[in-house]
Design an enzyme around this catalytic site. Structure first.
Site, PDB file in Angstrom:
ATOM      1  N   GLY A  75      23.118  11.009 -30.915  1.00 16.58           N
ATOM      2  CA  GLY A  75      22.660  11.667 -29.694  1.00 16.58           C
ATOM      3  C   GLY A  75      23.130  10.964 -28.444  1.00 16.58           C
ATOM      4  O   GLY A  75      23.281  11.585 -27.381  1.00 16.58           O
ATOM      5  N   ALA A  76      23.373   9.651 -28.531  1.00 21.21           N
ATOM      6  CA  ALA A  76      23.859   8.921 -27.364  1.00 21.21           C
ATOM      7  C   ALA A  76      25.235   9.413 -26.945  1.00 21.21           C
ATOM      8  O   ALA A  76      25.562   9.460 -25.751  1.00 21.21           O
ATOM      9  CB  ALA A  76      23.885   7.422 -27.662  1.00 21.21           C
ATOM     10  N   GLY A 107       0.825  -1.206   0.000  1.00 22.96           N
ATOM     11  CA  GLY A 107       0.000   0.000   0.000  1.00 22.96           C
ATOM     12  C   GLY A 107       0.860   1.256   0.000  1.00 22.96           C
ATOM     13  O   GLY A 107       1.927   1.330  -0.607  1.00 22.96           O
ATOM     14  N   GLY A 108       0.373   2.263   0.739  1.00 26.07           N
ATOM     15  CA  GLY A 108       1.086   3.530   0.802  1.00 26.07           C
ATOM     16  C   GLY A 108       2.490   3.393   1.349  1.00 26.07           C
ATOM     17  O   GLY A 108       3.365   4.212   1.035  1.00 26.07           O
TER      18      GLY A 108
END
Length: 567
Positions: free
Chosen positions: A457-458, A222-223
């Site tokens: 771009g790498a 859960g949280g």
């Protein structure tokens, strides 16, 4: 007769009282005395007072209660051991230096009343909190106790965690949380949720101020799962640790999918698939030993340097094996881990996310006694290309190192970003921008070493000169280009190749010409994008000297509230 000071209260004899009319009994009778007169309030035997406690008695009672609290419930301890798990206090003994733990709020108990809680108020309220040392250095820690309310979090439980978080921030000390909890204490309702919110807010305030380590040793559902997610490092233990927002029963009810606890949120799932777990171990002992080792590599806070060990005179250390590890052929794979080991002191490095996004490696190590962050492409996995998960993994690591003033060394051998419809649709542009943003905003010393390929771009996002690396070193095998020679030729000479009588021969000649003209080792150095072309055997010494040269680097961040990281 009538008593003085109380007219109307009539008495016939000492033992007989005549009742008065009801309207005369509305006010209680209060005896009054004149000066010097003493009025007895009762007759009969003298009251018996309990004996005044002595200091030895009080101390003995105190010791007995503390021993009872520390020992815990025997049945709960036995059940914990039957599950293959240590108790909270046993875990703290494994984590901390002997006799160094100082506990806070040992006697804390919840104040809730509903649903039977009023009759069940155990001490500690299911979490052991305080401070100790690791190798003599101060840390703050809390350990959830599954033997008390299943380690569930209520108002008092949360308040103890709030306290150690506040103290860790105030003293500039790392925080370590040992998680073993069934989640929010349902009986306390919204106050449990409020307690979680207070933890999360403090963790965000501590982010980049002190290192935060979460260790998941049992359920974390859960949280509660957001607490590890907000930490810098997450450790998990196989078979016993599990972490998810909604459990298997809810998943089956909502989606119809049947899944076990381990399949949904076990250590291997988060270590290999989700990337939530930084390190996965087979047992608690090795896990907590690794946490101790990690702490030895980290600064206590963002204002202090990481612990430094004595110099190994690495500036003069030649390692011919570097040239043997990395093949000259750009498409032949090798294990970048071996390069990391050759570069690091004593061949030791602490790898993060070993099984997630394996096409990029991130590790903490020492070079000449100084802690550094190592980032490197991994040619044995997808040829070392960057994809979405790899970009996210490296970006978060770069940001951590920058936050805590740990220098960065980036080892580049990357053919580009992974192409494909799935990658584009899953947001590879956004993920690649995360890594780009992380490097661009980093102000720590940064050294780039280009081993072989550095395409497109790498190349840019792997800490190139254009985005701010301080020194760029390259091996004689480096190839820095928009793309590989064969790909470039196929694009540039598509029509010529289609019309050629022998396309393969023409392609081979054009590739050789393109490589010679645009991808020679000196091409980028001549244009100032590489500071030096080094002998591979000198890599360790060159990096060590570069870090020495940059150790006093000071670069202030731009004046702004904060950047908008492309999450």
């Amino acid at each position: 007769m009538t008593l003085q000071g109380d007219p109307g209260a009539q008495r016939t004899e000492d033992s007989e009282v005549v009742p008065l009319p009801e309207d005369r009994l509305r006010r209680p009778r209060v005896p009054r005395a004149t000066d010097g007169q003493v009025i007895p309030l009762a007759r009969g035997a003298e009251p018996v007072h309990p004996p005044q406690p002595t200091m030895p008695l009080l101390r003995a009672q105190r010791d007995e209660l503390r021993e009872h609290i520390v020992d815990g419930r025997l049945d709960g301890v036995r059940r914990q051991h039957s599950l293959g798990k240590h108790t909270a206090r046993e875990r703290l003994d494994l984590l901390l230096d002997p006799d160094s733990f100082t506990e806070v709020e040992l006697y804390r108990r919840h104040q809730a009343n509903g649903l039977g809680l009023a009759e069940n108020r155990p001490y500690t309220d299911g979490v052991i909190a305080g401070s100790g040392t690791i190798d003599g250095r101060r840390v703050f820690v809390y350990a959830q106790d599954f033997t008390v309310f299943g380690g569930s979090l209520g108002e008092a439980h949360a308040a103890k965690i709030h306290k150690v978080l506040d103290l860790a921030i105030a003293t500039g000390s790392p925080l370590i949380g040992l998680n073993d909890s069934g989640g929010a204490r349902i009986q306390e309702g919204v106050m449990a949720l409020d307690g979680y919110g207070g933890i999360f807010r403090r963790q965000v305030e501590a982010s980049g101020v002190i290192p935060q380590i979460s260790v998941v040793l049992g359920p974390c559902a859960g949280g509660a799962a957001y607490s590890p997610a907000l930490a810098d490092f997450v450790f998990m233990v196989r078979d016993t640790a599990r972490m998810y927002l909604t459990g298997p029963d809810v998943v089956e009810t909502v989606t119809g999918e049947r899944v076990s606890h381990d399949e949904l949120g076990g250590a291997d799932v988060h270590g290999a698939s989700s990337g939530v777990a930084t390190v996965v171990h087979d047992d608690e002992e090795s896990c907590l030993a690794d946490v101790r080792y990690l702490v030895s590599l980290l600064p206590s806070n963002y204002l202090e340097p990481a612990p430094r060990e004595p110099s190994q005179d690495a500036g003069k250390d030649r390692r011919p094996r570097f040239a043997e590890l990395v093949p000259v052929e750009p498409n032949k794979p090798y294990d970048m881990r071996e390069v990391f080991a050759e570069l690091a002191d004593d061949g030791e490095f602490f790898e993060l996310h070993e099984r997630w996004a394996q096409n990029v490696l991130c590790a903490l190590a020492r070079i000449d006694g100084r802690v550094v962050g190592l980032v490197g492409n991994q040619p044995v996995v997808f040829a070392g290309v960057l994809d979405g998960p790899a970009s996210q993994k490296a970006a978060r690591f770069v940001r951590f190192c920058d936050a805590f003033s740990i220098p960065l060394v980036t080892l580049v051998d990357v053919p580009g970003f992974l192409p494909g419809v799935e990658q584009e649709h899953s947001g590879i542009i956004r993920h690649g921008a995360q890594l780009l943003h992380a490097y661009c905003e980093a102000t720590v010393p940064r050294v780039q070493v280009i081993l072989r390929k550095a395409y497109g771009g790498a190349y840019i996002v792997m800490d190139s000169r254009s985005i701010g690396t301080d020194l760029s070193l390259a091996w004689p095998t480096n190839q820095i280009a928009v793309m590989g020679a064969e790909g470039a030729v196929n694009v540039l000479f598509r029509k010529d190749l289609a019309a050629a009588a022998d396309p393969d021969a023409l392609r081979a000649r054009l590739v050789a010409e393109y490589t010679e003209e645009f991808m020679s080792p000196q091409y980028s150095a001549e244009r100032g994008l590489v500071d030096d072309i080094i002998d591979p055997a000198d890599t360790r010494s060159a990096v060590a000297r570069a870090l020495d040269m940059l150790q006093d680097k000071r670069k202030a961040a731009p004046q702004r509230k904060h950047g908008n990281h492309p999450i």
